[in-house]
Motif scaffolding. Structure first.
Motif, PDB file in Angstrom:
ATOM      1  N   ARG A  53       0.842  -1.203   0.000  1.00 10.45           N
ATOM      2  CA  ARG A  53       0.000   0.000   0.000  1.00 10.45           C
ATOM      3  C   ARG A  53       0.874   1.248   0.000  1.00 10.45           C
ATOM      4  N   GLU A  54       1.929   1.189   0.816  1.00 10.51           N
ATOM      5  CA  GLU A  54       2.822   2.351   0.926  1.00 10.51           C
ATOM      6  C   GLU A  54       3.507   2.657  -0.404  1.00 10.51           C
ATOM      7  N   ILE A  55       3.975   1.607  -1.066  1.00 13.12           N
ATOM      8  CA  ILE A  55       4.682   1.823  -2.333  1.00 13.12           C
ATOM      9  C   ILE A  55       3.721   2.279  -3.411  1.00 13.12           C
ATOM     10  N   GLU A  56       2.499   1.756  -3.364  1.00 17.89           N
ATOM     11  CA  GLU A  56       1.512   2.160  -4.375  1.00 17.89           C
ATOM     12  C   GLU A  56       1.168   3.627  -4.249  1.00 17.89           C
ATOM     13  N   ARG A  57       1.174   4.107  -3.013  1.00 14.10           N
ATOM     14  CA  ARG A  57       0.909   5.531  -2.833  1.00 14.10           C
ATOM     15  C   ARG A  57       2.069   6.362  -3.376  1.00 14.10           C
ATOM     16  N   GLY A  58       3.108   5.674  -3.804  1.00 17.18           N
ATOM     17  CA  GLY A  58       4.267   6.369  -4.357  1.00 17.18           C
ATOM     18  C   GLY A  58       5.118   6.967  -3.258  1.00 17.18           C
ATOM     19  N   GLY A  59       4.880   6.501  -2.033  1.00 14.59           N
ATOM     20  CA  GLY A  59       5.568   7.101  -0.899  1.00 14.59           C
ATOM     21  C   GLY A  59       6.983   6.598  -0.770  1.00 14.59           C
ATOM     22  N   GLU A  60       7.925   7.493  -0.625  1.00 16.75           N
ATOM     23  CA  GLU A  60       9.233   7.091  -0.163  1.00 16.75           C
ATOM     24  C   GLU A  60       9.207   7.373   1.314  1.00 16.75           C
ATOM     25  N   ARG A  61      10.112   6.799   2.016  1.00 18.80           N
ATOM     26  CA  ARG A  61      10.107   6.834   3.460  1.00 18.80           C
ATOM     27  C   ARG A  61       9.908   8.193   4.076  1.00 18.80           C
TER      28      ARG A  61
ATOM     29  N   GLU B 232      14.420  -1.709  -0.352  1.00 15.44           N
ATOM     30  CA  GLU B 232      14.638  -1.227  -1.718  1.00 15.44           C
ATOM     31  C   GLU B 232      13.389  -0.534  -2.248  1.00 15.44           C
ATOM     32  N   ARG B 233      12.577  -0.016  -1.324  1.00 13.38           N
ATOM     33  CA  ARG B 233      11.268   0.442  -1.774  1.00 13.38           C
ATOM     34  C   ARG B 233      11.329   1.568  -2.797  1.00 13.38           C
ATOM     35  N   SER B 234      12.428   2.325  -2.782  1.00 13.72           N
ATOM     36  CA  SER B 234      12.471   3.423  -3.753  1.00 13.72           C
ATOM     37  C   SER B 234      13.262   3.052  -5.008  1.00 13.72           C
ATOM     38  N   SER B 235      13.670   1.780  -5.094  1.00 13.58           N
ATOM     39  CA  SER B 235      14.460   1.398  -6.266  1.00 13.58           C
ATOM     40  C   SER B 235      13.555   1.131  -7.463  1.00 13.58           C
ATOM     41  N   ARG B 236      14.185   1.077  -8.629  1.00 15.51           N
ATOM     42  CA  ARG B 236      13.388   0.924  -9.849  1.00 15.51           C
ATOM     43  C   ARG B 236      12.759  -0.463  -9.926  1.00 15.51           C
ATOM     44  N   TRP B 237      13.529  -1.496  -9.535  1.00 18.55           N
ATOM     45  CA  TRP B 237      12.967  -2.845  -9.717  1.00 18.55           C
ATOM     46  C   TRP B 237      11.747  -3.084  -8.839  1.00 18.55           C
ATOM     47  N   VAL B 238      11.710  -2.474  -7.644  1.00 21.65           N
ATOM     48  CA  VAL B 238      10.529  -2.652  -6.800  1.00 21.65           C
ATOM     49  C   VAL B 238       9.341  -1.934  -7.405  1.00 21.65           C
ATOM     50  N   ASN B 239       9.585  -0.733  -7.909  1.00 20.35           N
ATOM     51  CA  ASN B 239       8.479   0.014  -8.508  1.00 20.35           C
ATOM     52  C   ASN B 239       7.960  -0.650  -9.774  1.00 20.35           C
ATOM     53  N   ALA B 240       8.843  -1.379 -10.453  1.00 16.77           N
ATOM     54  CA  ALA B 240       8.419  -2.082 -11.663  1.00 16.77           C
ATOM     55  C   ALA B 240       7.493  -3.247 -11.331  1.00 16.77           C
ATOM     56  N   LEU B 241       7.457  -3.641 -10.039  1.00 16.53           N
ATOM     57  CA  LEU B 241       6.593  -4.756  -9.658  1.00 16.53           C
ATOM     58  C   LEU B 241       5.156  -4.315  -9.445  1.00 16.53           C
ATOM     59  N   LEU B 242       4.934  -2.992  -9.390  1.00 12.52           N
ATOM     60  CA  LEU B 242       3.592  -2.489  -9.109  1.00 12.52           C
ATOM     61  C   LEU B 242       2.637  -2.853 -10.235  1.00 12.52           C
ATOM     62  N   PRO B 243       1.333  -3.027  -9.899  1.00 11.52           N
ATOM     63  CA  PRO B 243       0.362  -3.368 -10.933  1.00 11.52           C
ATOM     64  C   PRO B 243       0.309  -2.276 -11.998  1.00 11.52           C
ATOM     65  N   GLY B 244       0.105  -2.678 -13.239  1.00 11.18           N
ATOM     66  CA  GLY B 244       0.009  -1.718 -14.323  1.00 11.18           C
ATOM     67  C   GLY B 244       1.358  -1.272 -14.840  1.00 11.18           C
ATOM     68  N   ARG B 245       2.425  -1.905 -14.381  1.00 11.42           N
ATOM     69  CA  ARG B 245       3.739  -1.515 -14.903  1.00 11.42           C
ATOM     70  C   ARG B 245       4.471  -2.733 -15.435  1.00 11.42           C
ATOM     71  N   GLY B 246       3.752  -3.541 -16.166  1.00 13.31           N
ATOM     72  CA  GLY B 246       4.408  -4.692 -16.766  1.00 13.31           C
ATOM     73  C   GLY B 246       4.162  -5.965 -15.984  1.00 13.31           C
ATOM     74  N   VAL B 247       5.008  -6.260 -14.987  1.00 12.37           N
ATOM     75  CA  VAL B 247       4.890  -7.514 -14.241  1.00 12.37           C
ATOM     76  C   VAL B 247       3.841  -7.357 -13.157  1.00 12.37           C
ATOM     77  N   SER B 248       2.575  -7.583 -13.524  1.00 15.19           N
ATOM     78  CA  SER B 248       1.495  -7.126 -12.659  1.00 15.19           C
ATOM     79  C   SER B 248       1.424  -7.817 -11.310  1.00 15.19           C
ATOM     80  N   ASP B 249       1.448  -9.131 -11.266  1.00 14.77           N
ATOM     81  CA  ASP B 249       1.108  -9.798 -10.004  1.00 14.77           C
ATOM     82  C   ASP B 249       2.334 -10.169  -9.178  1.00 14.77           C
ATOM     83  N   GLU B 250       3.454  -9.520  -9.410  1.00 14.16           N
ATOM     84  CA  GLU B 250       4.662  -9.965  -8.732  1.00 14.16           C
ATOM     85  C   GLU B 250       4.808  -9.447  -7.303  1.00 14.16           C
ATOM     86  N   LEU B 251       4.166  -8.344  -7.006  1.00 10.00           N
ATOM     87  CA  LEU B 251       4.318  -7.784  -5.658  1.00 10.00           C
ATOM     88  C   LEU B 251       3.268  -8.414  -4.748  1.00 10.00           C
ATOM     89  N   ALA B 252       3.445  -9.683  -4.442  1.00  6.66           N
ATOM     90  CA  ALA B 252       2.467 -10.351  -3.584  1.00  6.66           C
ATOM     91  C   ALA B 252       3.161 -11.443  -2.794  1.00  6.66           C
TER      92      ALA B 252
END
Lengths: 61, 252
Positions: A53-61, B232-252
């Motif tokens: 949820r946090e990452i989806e909100r685009g939130g960084e720490r 790694e929440r702000s890294s590119r590979w984690v953000n690429a796991l989000l739905p609608g950005r290609g690999v949809s169901d990987e962040l689970a």
């Protein structure tokens, strides 16, 4: 619950829970282990949801 | 082998690899647990000396073994993290610590619940019990140190040093029943000349040992994936796991 087949007796639920008088110790031991292990398995699932949820909100720490 | 290990050190690769492995590990673990518990609690005969109280063994012994294995793994991951600065190794060390502490806790509590009816005491300051208690404190110290710094890499280094130094306690625990006169019984499974325990009790014990090993690895990978995402929440590979950005169901 078939058990002690050599004695020709089927074990009853009561017998199973009674554990030859050691029921309290045996079941407490398994109970504590179950609570600890299940908690450990479930915690990451909840943490994952929160992180997602946090990452989806685009939130960084 | 080395190339594969090297690839496992990359967070996105590790994340995906662990994710594929997890369902299989959990399934195998649950099957072994079901078989082992049924066999140990229902089918296996009562002990001629200890009656049904010995059934605590089926959870006590695997937990105690795993408390030691987890520590050795934690120290190895820490050493790898200290020497090669592999982020995944830091994450693995950090993730196995609470699991090892849990197994140590279970071993101590179930041992206590077994000691009361058999020895007449919940606790004795015996070499085996005391060294296992020290193991619990080592785990707690590691967890405290690993969360004491804001910078996760500095935290991992401080805690890693403790883990590596504390490994001396592992052989002490293992050999404590031989080195000292302890109330705790000696080993009946791993010994010269084969195990001195009836097959009808040994087999369910071994199945429970397998089940809890599977549990440890499944829970470890699950935790490590979580920890990786968090770091790694702000890294590119984690953000690429989000739905609608290609690999949809990987962040689970």
């Amino acid at each position: 619950m078939p058990c002690y087949l050599d004695e020709g007796l089927a074990m009853s639920w009561h017998e199973f829970l009674y554990m030859g008088g050691y029921g309290f110790y045996v079941w407490s031991a398994y109970g504590v282990a179950a609570v600890v292990l299940i908690t450990n398995a479930l915690l990451p699932v909840f943490r994952f949801r929160a992180l997602r949820r946090e990452i989806e909100r685009g939130g960084e720490r | 082998m080395w190339i594969w290990l090297h690839r496992l050190g990359s967070p996105p690769y590790f994340y995906r690899f662990a994710g594929r492995l997890l369902p299989w590990l959990w399934t195998a673990c649950l099957i072994c647990l079901a078989v082992g518990l049924y066999w140990g609690l229902v089918v296996a005969p009562p002990d001629y000396q200890q009656g049904d109280s010995y059934r605590i063994m089926f959870i006590h012994v695997p937990s105690a073994w795993l408390s030691l294995l987890s520590y050795v793994l934690m120290a190895s991951f820490s050493a790898a993290a200290l020497i090669w600065r592999v982020k995944v190794a830091e994450v693995l060390a950090r993730s196995i610590a609470p699991l090892g502490a849990s197994f140590t806790f279970i071993a101590l509590v179930t041992g206590s619940l077994w000691g009361k009816p058999m020895w007449g005491a919940w606790w004795v300051w015996d070499a085996r019990l005391t060294s296992e208690l020290i193991l619990l404190f080592l785990y707690l110290g590691f967890i405290a140190l690993a969360s004491a710094y804001d910078d996760p890499r500095r935290a991992a280094r401080a805690a890693g040093l403790l883990a590596v130094v504390g490994v001396v306690n592992v052989p002490i625990i293992h050999f404590s029943v031989q080195w000292w006169n302890t109330l705790h019984q000696g080993s009946t499974v791993i010994k010269l000349g084969g195990p001195s325990i009836a097959l009808s009790m040994l087999l369910p014990l071994l199945i429970m040992v397998v089940a809890l090993h599977l549990y440890l690895f499944a829970a470890l990978l699950q935790r490590a994936r979580c920890e990786l995402i968090a770091r790694e929440r702000s890294s590119r590979w984690v953000n690429a796991l989000l739905p609608g950005r290609g690999v949809s169901d990987e962040l689970a």
